[in-house]
Motif scaffolding. Structure first.
Motif, PDB file in Angstrom:
ATOM      1  N   PHE A  41      32.973  15.552  38.093  1.00 31.38           N
ATOM      2  CA  PHE A  41      31.868  14.717  38.532  1.00 31.38           C
ATOM      3  C   PHE A  41      30.914  14.576  37.357  1.00 31.38           C
ATOM      4  O   PHE A  41      30.625  15.550  36.685  1.00 31.38           O
ATOM      5  N   HIS A  97      19.992   6.619  47.887  1.00 35.77           N
ATOM      6  CA  HIS A  97      20.229   6.885  46.458  1.00 35.77           C
ATOM      7  C   HIS A  97      21.356   5.941  46.045  1.00 35.77           C
ATOM      8  O   HIS A  97      22.286   5.725  46.824  1.00 35.77           O
ATOM      9  N   GLU A  99      23.489   5.947  43.285  1.00 37.32           N
ATOM     10  CA  GLU A  99      24.636   6.282  42.421  1.00 37.32           C
ATOM     11  C   GLU A  99      25.922   5.846  43.136  1.00 37.32           C
ATOM     12  O   GLU A  99      26.007   5.904  44.367  1.00 37.32           O
ATOM     13  N   ASP A 101      28.763   6.847  43.959  1.00 39.54           N
ATOM     14  CA  ASP A 101      29.497   7.607  44.970  1.00 39.54           C
ATOM     15  C   ASP A 101      28.910   7.392  46.373  1.00 39.54           C
ATOM     16  O   ASP A 101      29.573   7.677  47.367  1.00 39.54           O
ATOM     17  N   HIS A 102      27.693   6.859  46.444  1.00 41.57           N
ATOM     18  CA  HIS A 102      27.079   6.563  47.752  1.00 41.57           C
ATOM     19  C   HIS A 102      26.908   5.062  47.982  1.00 41.57           C
ATOM     20  O   HIS A 102      26.861   4.625  49.121  1.00 41.57           O
ATOM     21  N   HIS A 164      18.379  13.394  42.035  1.00 43.89           N
ATOM     22  CA  HIS A 164      18.262  13.611  40.604  1.00 43.89           C
ATOM     23  C   HIS A 164      18.087  12.293  39.854  1.00 43.89           C
ATOM     24  O   HIS A 164      18.024  12.266  38.633  1.00 43.89           O
ATOM     25  N   ASP A 183      22.049  13.237  48.109  1.00 40.74           N
ATOM     26  CA  ASP A 183      22.495  14.291  47.182  1.00 40.74           C
ATOM     27  C   ASP A 183      21.829  15.646  47.452  1.00 40.74           C
ATOM     28  O   ASP A 183      22.416  16.701  47.185  1.00 40.74           O
ATOM     29  N   HIS A 240      26.947  15.013  50.443  1.00 37.34           N
ATOM     30  CA  HIS A 240      28.151  15.681  49.927  1.00 37.34           C
ATOM     31  C   HIS A 240      28.355  17.007  50.660  1.00 37.34           C
ATOM     32  O   HIS A 240      27.405  17.778  50.808  1.00 37.34           O
TER      33      HIS A 240
HETATM   34 FE1  FEO Z   1      23.821  11.257  42.543  1.00 36.15          FE
HETATM   35 FE2  FEO Z   1      26.113  11.929  44.797  1.00 36.15          FE
HETATM   36  O1  FEO Z   1      25.293  10.894  43.537  1.00 36.15           O
END
Ligand code: FEO
Length: 578
Positions: A41, A97, A99, A101-102, A164, A183, A240
């Motif tokens: 990751f 968020h 990023e 992955d979301h 983050h 996250d 997650h």
């Molecule tokens: Fe900061 Fe799970 O992406």
């Protein structure tokens, strides 16, 4: 800030992918995308136990989806979602968020639900605009904003920047007492088990995740914890790993303890600005990125929403601060209230930097600068004045300004550390000799250079070289996976002028090549006209080596200017600092 570049395998549908749905409260379904075999990751975050991407559907009188999932789940996710709801009846897509992955399936959801209104922080909406490249309905929310869905689902939003990414919000459903945190409080742990029944199985991954993503922003974690204290929470629905129901207070307490410990010992810079004002968000990202390269933590503070005690605490504890000039106060000649608090708190031991974001009628910068200098504060970089839209070049200026400020704060610490190494050891290390090289790299409109001696050939097949690059070097951001560089070999007896030039301390944003004779390589990077030889390379690997990155590059082409020339060598007295 944490490195945010995803490795190439992020986007390949590979390994075992499954999907799990569960009713976690009346009208609320968790859709968990289980990525069993993901082993990496970001760039250097190795995973032992895969990961999950958790999305949530609330069906009230209005329907809302909270976050989506990684694009590798597109087919699985969309067919399940279509079973759960007629997508033409989806009212809101809440993006906590952005990023990928979301938010990797935001575009796919928009395709099936073009009527949906995307809800997020101002920064999140901006990020999404550049990700989906199509118009969409949006609703910007901040701390305290509410959204009524009906059937007892009243959502309240909490701004949690820098956790983050700067875009982060939490969503709290008062009706079910569920806090959706994306996250935050997550972990990379893939299991069919929906929640945290057996905590000892999760502790190591929970800690690793905190250390990698949240620990570098410990103060921001503490501020976010303070903002959610008022909520009665029965379930923390993370983005997650398992949902935190059975031991939620314990997990929150761990975050608090770890962050308090971290915050007590670390050096940090407070970055005060007004979110969404002019180009402030982009400038802030670049400056904080530059500061973070030096290992100094950054706390972002939005002067428009921060409470007085938050500004006071951060301004008094910070080793330095950066201030994006806020808009002039609308109350006559009075100064912006957040700025007044800041000025009443700062002290002579601090370093500072100022910028104007080009938002309009800013508070006047130069009188403030003089005032701070008269108080004995030390300016770390010249004021940044943004008169037109930011570009890659102004990003570089901001990044390098941030690095200058961070280095000013760490210089003393670095010297103290190098003096603490025994003189036998530092001299022994110094006997490792190397050649002398100039690394040049170009990305977009940005070109940079670094004099280097920690360079070695690293492989025959493929032909490869390795170079060590200090993490706070400006050129570091041009040496990520896929980036191009040229390794210029300097010639013995003919390198001093080049060495003298590139050892200079350049002001932020300065052109390193002014007055230097170069021509362009096939890969677009400068070749030094007087180089003995050069190699055109592409970055294909990076290894974390403490305060340096070991950058591995495969060599695509090269040539020698003088067959009989010898490489310049570098003999050092000590091996503990440059
Ligand atoms: Fe900061 Fe799970 O992406």
């Amino acid at each position: 800030m944490v490195a945010l570049v995803h490795s190439p395998q992020d986007v390949r549908p590979s390994g075992r992918l499954t999907l799990q749905t569960a009713e976690i409260a009346p009208d609320i379904t968790a859709i968990r995308c289980l990525d069993w075999d993901r082993d990496r990751f970001d760039i250097e975050f190795e995973l032992q136990n895969g990961t999950t991407y958790n999305s949530f559907l609330i069906k009230g009188e209005k329907n809302a989806l909270i976050d989506t999932a990684h694009c590798k789940f597109e087919q699985l996710y969309l067919s399940k979602l279509a079973q759960l709801i007629d997508l033409t009846t989806l009212d809101y897509l809440i993006v906590n968020h952005t990023e990928p992955d979301h938010s990797g399936l935001v575009k796919a959801v928009l395709r099936h639900a073009p009527q949906v209104t995307i809800v997020g922080s101002k920064v999140a909406i901006q990020f999404l605009q550049s990700m989906v490249h199509q118009p969409f309905n949006s609703l910007i929310v901040k701390s305290g904003s509410e959204l009524e869905l009906g059937r007892k689902h009243r959502l309240e939003f909490v701004s949690a920047p820098n956790l983050h990414w700067p875009d982060t919000i939490f969503t709290y459903d008062a009706g079910t007492r569920i806090l959706f945190t994306c996250d935050v409080f997550g972990m990379h742990y893939c299991d069919d088990c929906l929640s945290d029944e057996v905590p000892h199985l999760l502790e190591a991954d929970f800690r690793l995740y905190y250390d990698c993503l949240m620990g570098p922003n410990a103060r921001a974690v503490l501020m976010a914890l303070k903002r959610i204290e008022k909520f009665e929470v029965d379930l923390i629905a993370t983005g997650h790993g398992p949902l935190l129901r059975h031991h939620r207070d314990d997990w929150v307490d761990r975050y608090r303890r770890w962050s308090e410990n971290q915050a007590q010992t670390e050096t940090f810079v407070a970055l005060f600005y007004v979110e969404g004002y002019g180009s402030s968000d982009r400038l802030v990202r670049a400056i904080s990125n530059g500061i973070a390269k030096t290992g100094v933590a950054v706390e972002l503070v939005d002067l428009a929403v921060a409470e007085t005690h938050e500004i006071r605490t951060l301004a008094s504890c910070a080793a330095g601060f950066v201030l994006g000039m806020p808009p002039q106060s609308s109350q006559g000649s009075a100064t912006h209230p957040g700025l007044s608090t800041l000025l009443a708190t700062v002290s002579a031991r601090q370093v500072f930097g100022l910028f104007e974001s080009g938002g309009g009628e800013d508070e006047p910068l130069f009188p403030l600068r003089s005032h701070l200098q008269e108080l004995g504060l030390v300016e770390a970089f010249p004021p940044i004045l943004m008169k037109s839209a930011p570009t890659e070049v102004t990003d570089k200026l901001c990044d390098e300004s941030g690095t200058d400020l961070g280095q000013r704060l760490t210089r003393e610490q670095t010297l103290k550390h190098s003096k603490s190494v025994s003189s036998g050891l530092d001299r022994a290390l110094g006997r490792i000799s190397n050649g002398l090289y100039l690394i040049t790299a170009t990305k977009g409109d940005i070109t940079s250079a670094m004099l280097a001696s920690w360079v070695t050939q690293a492989s025959f097949e493929p032909l490869g070289v390795a170079i060590a690059v200090s993490k706070d070097r400006a050129i570091e951001s041009l040496l990520h996976y896929g980036d191009q560089f040229v390794l210029n070999v300097l010639e013995e007896g003919n390198y001093q002028p080049v060495m003298k030039h590139f050892l200079k301390r350049f002001p932020p944003g300065a052109d390193r090549f002014a007055g230097v004779d170069t021509y362009q390589a096939n890969n677009g990077c400068p070749i030094l006209a007087q180089a003995l030889a050069y190699l055109e390379c592409e970055v294909t690997g990076r290894l974390d080596a403490g305060d340096h990155w070991i950058v591995y590059g495969t060599v695509n082409t090269g040539r020698v200017a003088k067959w009989e020339g010898l490489t310049a060598t570098h003999h050092r007295k000590v091996g503990t600092h440059y």
